[in-house]
Design an enzyme around this catalytic site. Structure first.
Site, PDB file in Angstrom:
ATOM      1  CB  SER A 272      -0.195 -15.805  -5.540  1.00 16.13           C
ATOM      2  OG  SER A 272      -1.279 -15.015  -6.002  1.00 16.13           O
ATOM      3  CG  ASP A 273      -1.878 -13.462   0.606  1.00 14.27           C
ATOM      4  OD1 ASP A 273      -3.057 -13.149   0.327  1.00 14.27           O
ATOM      5  OD2 ASP A 273      -1.424 -13.396   1.758  1.00 14.27           O
ATOM      6  CD1 TRP A 274      -7.156 -11.108  -3.916  1.00 17.66           C
ATOM      7  CD2 TRP A 274      -6.385 -13.062  -3.173  1.00 17.66           C
ATOM      8  NE1 TRP A 274      -8.073 -12.086  -4.255  1.00 17.66           N
ATOM      9  CE2 TRP A 274      -7.630 -13.299  -3.809  1.00 17.66           C
ATOM     10  CE3 TRP A 274      -5.705 -14.164  -2.644  1.00 17.66           C
ATOM     11  CZ2 TRP A 274      -8.208 -14.554  -3.927  1.00 17.66           C
ATOM     12  CZ3 TRP A 274      -6.266 -15.429  -2.749  1.00 17.66           C
ATOM     13  CH2 TRP A 274      -7.498 -15.619  -3.378  1.00 17.66           C
TER      14      TRP A 274
END
Length: 743
Positions: A272-274
């Site tokens: 996932s992106d942060w």
């Protein structure tokens, strides 16, 4: 080097203009570069390991346990997965539990050109050189995953990450992304391709629901991701922040499972992106393997941490589902030789002279000559006694700045540094800063129906600084004005409000030009701007980028003629923001939802189809020499859908300097039963030609590249009939045509 387009080592090719590039290998990145599949040889061992793990140990591998790692299982020999940001170079080391840097003396890295500069080379060999070099630096810092490249289609010129996102064209994107990913992964580092998908601006990026029709999705926004998975065999994909058709990308089964894994055969892990995960069961079962950076009080409270353990114990998620994701991560680690006792993993190197040379090589091919109507360039220094060097960008450094990842580097040569070193000592340099790069306090700015907080630039010039700049210009034989932007203005997390040049630069450029008619205007920036007045008033305009540790040297060498510019714009420079498709259709930035109303007509496709004149077209860039394209022909007149069309032509250097030209091949079909853009890029070749010589350029176009996506049958369809191949040096500068029939 796998690419047959190189006759010398990758670093040397760029330093020697006489090296002949084999143009045929440039035409198809997927043919010249092929990635290595993830290994299946350790599947039995992986199953054994998973059978020995506790539920808590398994879940520890599925979420962040520090800012850039998950949790390993030391007793079983399973290491943490170490990740690093890398759009411009390997990010400095941070504290495990915060974004604070460690302030080490061992984490300096090479600053490489941003995505815009790399893309402007129009050279897959440079993309592979970039990937190889940054992969070596990642390994030297013992990283397993490089969070790069980012290559979302540039849909609006105002996008905060336009400087990083490569191009507005799916074919050019995939032609560069494939060799980049192969280069990284050849160093035993996983390339995490991002941001999957439809993440095309920063405004409202964490919540906007993007609506794209299926044909546009397949033809414009997914091809580079598909090529990175199928051809480069990317080992990791980053799920984007935004929603797509109602579901967040990190819990979107259609995108993560149906397309990515079932259709494309992706075997790697989805990271996932942060802060991009919003659920437990839905995100996991949709296909997210590793949740990073979710905004929670502790790592144990991430969606795929304690809440996942609870969901298993309550029977809402099966342990078999968790095993599936753990096994994917273990397969990646074995493939990278990060575990299992491998002794031949690449060691890497970082912050080396070799990598600085590679950064120079890329930068030197990226500089775009926009205008040279008075033939002031290359600058002839004979008889010149003084040169005014004006502008904050003459001394500015761009390796860090803005929101998001930069790179801590020991070397960033500025244009003024380079000119001082390269000009004869007899020439006096008169420097004046000219303008300040300051911002007002953050305020709420309205974009359509969306209100966001961002800092506006202070655009009032300091009269004293203008007077100093004018005085320097007046007393000098030549003035070189360095203007543009910086990475505080062009930045992740916010988009620009308009195309206006920031910091009052337009007025400064006019004042300097009035003071000295022999003024060269040099832009250092990553995104399009309103250059109408600048273009009208000036005869000499150069465009450079956030161009790495050696960017100043590359730019100075272009100005002084050591390097003949061969960069081409990777996006369209509009005359007005209203001319760009996302703005002409009033669909940027939307609100809670955003429909991409322009459909397949993104970038130059819109301008060319609607017959709207840009200021500078896609693929545009001048040279210090001239070229002639002639004798275009195909190897046959008629083809079947499984064949490859070979287009050849003669490229002659008719000028007075050795140089490189990018021959661009665009396809048109006049009688299609579906909407088509006026032309679409389907091939290109960058070729070096000596003065007075001709080179045979060959571009291969698989007939399958001519297909459109048929929504009704959910398949790619190649229409029979006549296709016209338009050959030129930009989307608007077509030099010749040749037609073929597809049966």
């Amino acid at each position: 080097m796998k690419n047959k387009a190189l006759c010398l080592s990758a670093a040397m090719i760029l330093l020697m203009a006489s090296c002949k590039v084999n143009d045929k290998a440039q035409a198809s990145a997927s043919k010249a570069y092929e990635g290595k599949e993830m290994t299946d040889e350790y599947d039995v061992k992986i199953n054994e390991l998973v059978s020995k793990m506790t539920l808590e140990e398994k879940v520890g591998m599925l979420h962040g346990y520090s800012m850039f790692t998950n949790k390993g299982v030391e007793r079983l020999g399973i290491p943490e997965v170490h990740m690093a940001d890398g759009p411009l170079g390997i990010r400095e080391e941070l504290e495990r539990m915060s974004w604070a840097p460690l302030h080490l003396e061992t984490d300096y890295a090479t600053y490489f050109p941003a995505g815009g500069g790399l893309s402007a080379t129009w050279n897959p060999a440079m993309a592979n050189l970039f990937g190889t070099s940054i992969g070596e630096e990642a390994r030297a810092r013992e990283k397993d995953v490089l969070l790069a490249p980012a290559f979302n289609i540039i849909r609006t010129p105002l996008g905060g990450r336009t400087f990083e996102y490569m191009t507005e064209d799916p074919f050019l994107n995939k032609s560069l992304v494939v060799p980049y990913v192969v280069g990284v992964q050849d160093q035993n580092v996983a390339s995490c391709i991002k941001h999957y998908a439809a993440n095309n601006h920063e405004t409202n990026r964490g919540s906007v629901d993007v609506l794209i029709d299926e044909r546009t999705l397949r033809e414009v926004y997914l091809p580079a991701f598909e090529a990175a998975v199928k051809d480069a065999k990317a080992y990791s994909v980053m799920g984007a922040y935004n929603k797509f058709r109602g579901d967040y990308l990190c819990e979107n089964k259609y995108m993560l499972q149906d397309i990515l894994r079932d259709e494309w055969g992706f075997k790697g892990i989805v990271i996932s992106d942060w802060d991009a995960v919003h659920s437990t069961k839905k995100a996991l079962e949709a296909g997210t393997d590793l949740e990073m950076g979710t905004n929670a009080p502790s790592f144990d409270e991430f969606w795929l941490a304690n809440p996942l353990i609870k969901a298993v114990k309550e029977g809402k998620v099966t342990e078999a589902e968790i095993d599936k994701h753990v096994k994917r991560t273990l397969k990646m680690l074995y493939t990278l030789k990060a575990m299992g006792g491998a002794t031949d993993r690449v060691k890497g190197s970082i912050n080396t002279e070799a990598h600085f040379k590679n950064a120079y090589a890329i930068a030197s091919e990226s500089v775009v000559l926009l205008k040279n109507s008075a033939n002031m360039l290359p600058l002839q220094t004979e008889g010149v006694k003084s040169i005014a060097v004006i502008g904050a960008n003459a001394t500015a450094k761009h390796a860090q700045g803005g929101f998001g990842a930069g790179v801590k580097t020991k070397r960033e040569v500025t244009p003024l540094d380079a000119l001082k070193a390269k000009l004869p000592q007899s020439i006096t340099l008169n420097y004046a800063k000219g303008y300040e790069t300051k911002f007002k306090p953050k305020a709420n700015i309205k974009y359509g129906d969306v209100t966001v907080e961002r800092a506006e630039t202070i655009n009032e010039l300091d009269p004293k600084m203008v007077a100093e700049a004018v005085a320097a210009a007046k007393k000098s034989d030549v003035a070189i004005l360095f203007v543009g932007a910086n990475r505080d203005y062009e930045t992740e997390a916010s988009d620009r409000v308009d195309l206006k040049l920031p910091f009052g630069q337009e007025a400064l450029i006019s004042a300097v030009k009035a003071a000295n008619p022999k003024t060269i205007v040099v832009f250092v920036a990553g995104s399009p701007y309103d250059l109408n007045q600048v273009e009208k008033e000036n005869q000499t305009i150069v465009w450079s980028w956030y161009n790495g540790s050696e960017g100043g040297n590359a730019l100075a060498d272009v100005i002084l003629g050591k390097v003949n510019p061969s960069g081409k714009l990777p996006w369209t420079m509009p005359k007005r923001i209203e001319d760009s498709p996302a703005h002409a259709t009033n669909s940027f930035p939307g609100g809670a939802t955003e429909e991409y109303k322009e459909g397949i007509l993104v970038g130059y496709r819109w301008f060319d189809t609607k017959n709207i004149a840009p200021l500078y077209p896609f693929g545009y860039g001048l040279s210090y020499t001239t070229f002639e394209l002639a004798n275009a022909k195909t190897d046959k007149e008629s083809y079947t859908k499984d064949e490859t069309i070979t287009v050849t032509l003669d490229l002659k250097n008719t000028g007075k300097a050795d140089g490189k030209e990018v021959v661009q091949l665009y396809v048109s079909k006049a009688d299609s039963k579906v909407q088509r853009s006026a032309k679409e890029l389907k091939g290109f070749a960058k070729t070096a030609v000596k003065v007075g010589n001709s080179e045979k350029v060959s571009i291969e176009v698989p007939v399958k590249e001519l297909a459109y996506y048929d929504v009704a049958t959910k398949s790619w369809v190649v229409e029979p009939g006549t296709y016209t191949f338009k050959l030129g040096t930009s989307s608007r500068d077509i030099k010749g045509e040749v037609s073929v029939t597809v049966e």
